[in-house]
Design a protein around this motif. Structure first.
Motif, PDB file in Angstrom:
ATOM      1  N   PHE A  20       0.837  -1.196   0.000  1.00 40.84           N
ATOM      2  CA  PHE A  20       0.000   0.000   0.000  1.00 40.84           C
ATOM      3  C   PHE A  20       0.878   1.255   0.000  1.00 40.84           C
ATOM      4  CE2 PHE A  20      -2.165   3.434   2.240  1.00 40.84           C
ATOM      5  CZ  PHE A  20      -3.360   3.514   1.557  1.00 40.84           C
ATOM      6  N   LEU A  21       1.894   1.262   0.823  1.00 43.08           N
ATOM      7  CA  LEU A  21       2.809   2.403   0.894  1.00 43.08           C
ATOM      8  C   LEU A  21       3.451   2.667  -0.463  1.00 43.08           C
ATOM      9  CD1 LEU A  21       4.427   4.530   2.544  1.00 43.08           C
ATOM     10  CD2 LEU A  21       6.108   2.724   2.918  1.00 43.08           C
ATOM     11  N   ILE A  22       3.950   1.626  -1.098  1.00 44.65           N
ATOM     12  CA  ILE A  22       4.598   1.784  -2.408  1.00 44.65           C
ATOM     13  C   ILE A  22       3.610   2.360  -3.422  1.00 44.65           C
ATOM     14  CG2 ILE A  22       5.600   0.518  -4.357  1.00 44.65           C
ATOM     15  CD1 ILE A  22       6.805  -1.418  -2.192  1.00 44.65           C
ATOM     16  N   LYS A  23       2.418   1.814  -3.418  1.00 42.54           N
ATOM     17  CA  LYS A  23       1.389   2.248  -4.369  1.00 42.54           C
ATOM     18  C   LYS A  23       0.971   3.699  -4.137  1.00 42.54           C
ATOM     19  CE  LYS A  23      -3.357   1.151  -5.636  1.00 42.54           C
ATOM     20  NZ  LYS A  23      -4.546   0.414  -5.212  1.00 42.54           N
ATOM     21  N   GLU A  24       0.936   4.120  -2.893  1.00 41.98           N
ATOM     22  CA  GLU A  24       0.398   5.438  -2.550  1.00 41.98           C
ATOM     23  C   GLU A  24       1.456   6.487  -2.232  1.00 41.98           C
ATOM     24  OE1 GLU A  24      -2.674   5.912  -3.137  1.00 41.98           O
ATOM     25  OE2 GLU A  24      -3.271   3.803  -3.292  1.00 41.98           O
ATOM     26  N   GLY A  31       7.843  14.086  -0.785  1.00 43.54           N
ATOM     27  CA  GLY A  31       8.484  12.819  -0.455  1.00 43.54           C
ATOM     28  C   GLY A  31       8.196  12.338   0.950  1.00 43.54           C
ATOM     29  N   ALA A  32       8.687  11.165   1.225  1.00 46.95           N
ATOM     30  CA  ALA A  32       8.487  10.555   2.534  1.00 46.95           C
ATOM     31  C   ALA A  32       9.768   9.873   2.986  1.00 46.95           C
ATOM     32  CB  ALA A  32       7.349   9.538   2.468  1.00 46.95           C
ATOM     33  N   GLU A  33      10.025   9.975   4.252  1.00 42.55           N
ATOM     34  CA  GLU A  33      11.127   9.252   4.878  1.00 42.55           C
ATOM     35  C   GLU A  33      10.495   8.014   5.514  1.00 42.55           C
ATOM     36  OE1 GLU A  33      13.826   9.975   8.758  1.00 42.55           O
ATOM     37  OE2 GLU A  33      13.888  11.587   7.270  1.00 42.55           O
ATOM     38  N   ILE A  34      10.882   6.837   5.013  1.00 44.66           N
ATOM     39  CA  ILE A  34      10.265   5.588   5.425  1.00 44.66           C
ATOM     40  C   ILE A  34      11.134   4.896   6.471  1.00 44.66           C
ATOM     41  CG2 ILE A  34       9.370   3.348   4.654  1.00 44.66           C
ATOM     42  CD1 ILE A  34       8.048   5.861   3.321  1.00 44.66           C
ATOM     43  N   HIS A  35      10.491   4.470   7.552  1.00 51.78           N
ATOM     44  CA  HIS A  35      11.165   3.701   8.602  1.00 51.78           C
ATOM     45  C   HIS A  35      10.438   2.385   8.778  1.00 51.78           C
ATOM     46  CE1 HIS A  35      13.882   6.844  10.133  1.00 51.78           C
ATOM     47  NE2 HIS A  35      12.925   7.664   9.727  1.00 51.78           N
ATOM     48  N   LEU A  36      11.132   1.283   8.493  1.00 53.36           N
ATOM     49  CA  LEU A  36      10.604  -0.040   8.784  1.00 53.36           C
ATOM     50  C   LEU A  36      11.065  -0.411  10.190  1.00 53.36           C
ATOM     51  CD1 LEU A  36      11.534  -2.021   5.527  1.00 53.36           C
ATOM     52  CD2 LEU A  36       9.355  -0.920   6.081  1.00 53.36           C
ATOM     53  N   LEU A  37      10.169  -0.995  10.968  1.00 47.24           N
ATOM     54  CA  LEU A  37      10.511  -1.385  12.336  1.00 47.24           C
ATOM     55  C   LEU A  37       9.996  -2.787  12.604  1.00 47.24           C
ATOM     56  CD1 LEU A  37      11.518  -0.786  15.257  1.00 47.24           C
ATOM     57  CD2 LEU A  37       9.229   0.157  15.694  1.00 47.24           C
ATOM     58  N   ASN A  38      10.883  -3.656  13.016  1.00 44.52           N
ATOM     59  CA  ASN A  38      10.479  -4.963  13.503  1.00 44.52           C
ATOM     60  C   ASN A  38      10.723  -4.982  15.002  1.00 44.52           C
ATOM     61  OD1 ASN A  38      11.682  -7.940  14.290  1.00 44.52           O
ATOM     62  ND2 ASN A  38       9.806  -7.989  13.068  1.00 44.52           N
ATOM     63  N   ASP A  78      13.126  -2.248  -2.153  1.00 42.98           N
ATOM     64  CA  ASP A  78      14.288  -2.213  -3.050  1.00 42.98           C
ATOM     65  C   ASP A  78      13.843  -2.330  -4.507  1.00 42.98           C
ATOM     66  OD1 ASP A  78      16.085  -1.967  -0.929  1.00 42.98           O
ATOM     67  OD2 ASP A  78      16.568  -4.112  -0.882  1.00 42.98           O
ATOM     68  N   ALA A  79      12.925  -3.258  -4.785  1.00 45.60           N
ATOM     69  CA  ALA A  79      12.440  -3.466  -6.159  1.00 45.60           C
ATOM     70  C   ALA A  79      11.728  -2.221  -6.685  1.00 45.60           C
ATOM     71  CB  ALA A  79      11.496  -4.667  -6.209  1.00 45.60           C
ATOM     72  N   ALA A  80      11.048  -1.498  -5.789  1.00 44.03           N
ATOM     73  CA  ALA A  80      10.337  -0.279  -6.178  1.00 44.03           C
ATOM     74  C   ALA A  80      11.258   0.946  -6.156  1.00 44.03           C
ATOM     75  CB  ALA A  80       9.142  -0.054  -5.259  1.00 44.03           C
ATOM     76  N   LYS A  81      12.527   0.732  -5.796  1.00 42.55           N
ATOM     77  CA  LYS A  81      13.521   1.809  -5.705  1.00 42.55           C
ATOM     78  C   LYS A  81      13.095   2.901  -4.716  1.00 42.55           C
ATOM     79  CE  LYS A  81      15.508   1.068 -10.309  1.00 42.55           C
ATOM     80  NZ  LYS A  81      15.754  -0.291 -10.075  1.00 42.55           N
ATOM     81  N   VAL A  82      12.562   2.447  -3.580  1.00 40.35           N
ATOM     82  CA  VAL A  82      12.138   3.349  -2.509  1.00 40.35           C
ATOM     83  C   VAL A  82      13.192   3.285  -1.403  1.00 40.35           C
ATOM     84  CG1 VAL A  82      10.385   3.801  -0.749  1.00 40.35           C
ATOM     85  CG2 VAL A  82       9.697   3.026  -3.036  1.00 40.35           C
TER      86      VAL A  82
END
Length: 143
Positions: A20-24, A31-38, A78-82
């Motif tokens: 959803f993030l990639i699409k939107e 732009g957006a600064e993306i943080h993935l958190l596990n 990575d595939a979406a170059k984000v």
């Protein structure tokens, strides 16, 4: 630039949140600064386990498990170059997510509605529900 936190646990639901993030991403002008958190759950008897295994081995275990959970989301971005940043925390999921959002100055949390939670989630409620209640910032749920 908008800072977006995306909690990821390796579940289908967190994968849909990343999709959803990639699409939107076009929503975010500037732009957006993306943080993935596990967030890794602490091991039972944490101090005793740490004294037997050693702090470094326990940290390495959490790192390896966290990276395994993040792998799919990272590959999609990575595939979406984000561009993104990734992080691994240890503790109670919702609390760590909300504390991270506060500390990093995130503007939004984008989270899947169902994750890989334990049976306790049936009694206590889902991580997403807890995040909604604890979050200092708006939360967008992705079904």
């Amino acid at each position: 630039m908008l800072k977006v936190l995306v909690p990821v646990d390796g579940s289908e639901s967190s994968g849909r949140a990343v999709d959803f993030l990639i699409k939107e991403l076009g929503w975010f002008k500037g732009g957006a600064e993306i943080h993935l958190l596990n967030v890794q759950p602490p091991l039972p008897y944490g101090k005793r386990v740490s004294s037997v295994l050693g702090h470094d081995q326990l940290a390495q275990y959490h790192q390896e498990e966290g990276m395994a959970a993040l792998k799919n989301a990272m590959q999609k971005l990575d595939a979406a170059k984000v561009k993104y940043h990734y992080h691994i925390g240890v503790g109670e999921g919702a609390e760590v997510i909300c504390q991270f959002a506060k500390e990093k100055g995130c503007d939004r949390i984008l989270i899947g509605t169902r994750g890989l939670g334990s049976v306790s989630n049936l009694v206590l409620g889902s991580i997403a529900t807890k995040v909604i209640h604890l979050s200092p910032v708006p939360v967008l749920l992705v079904k």
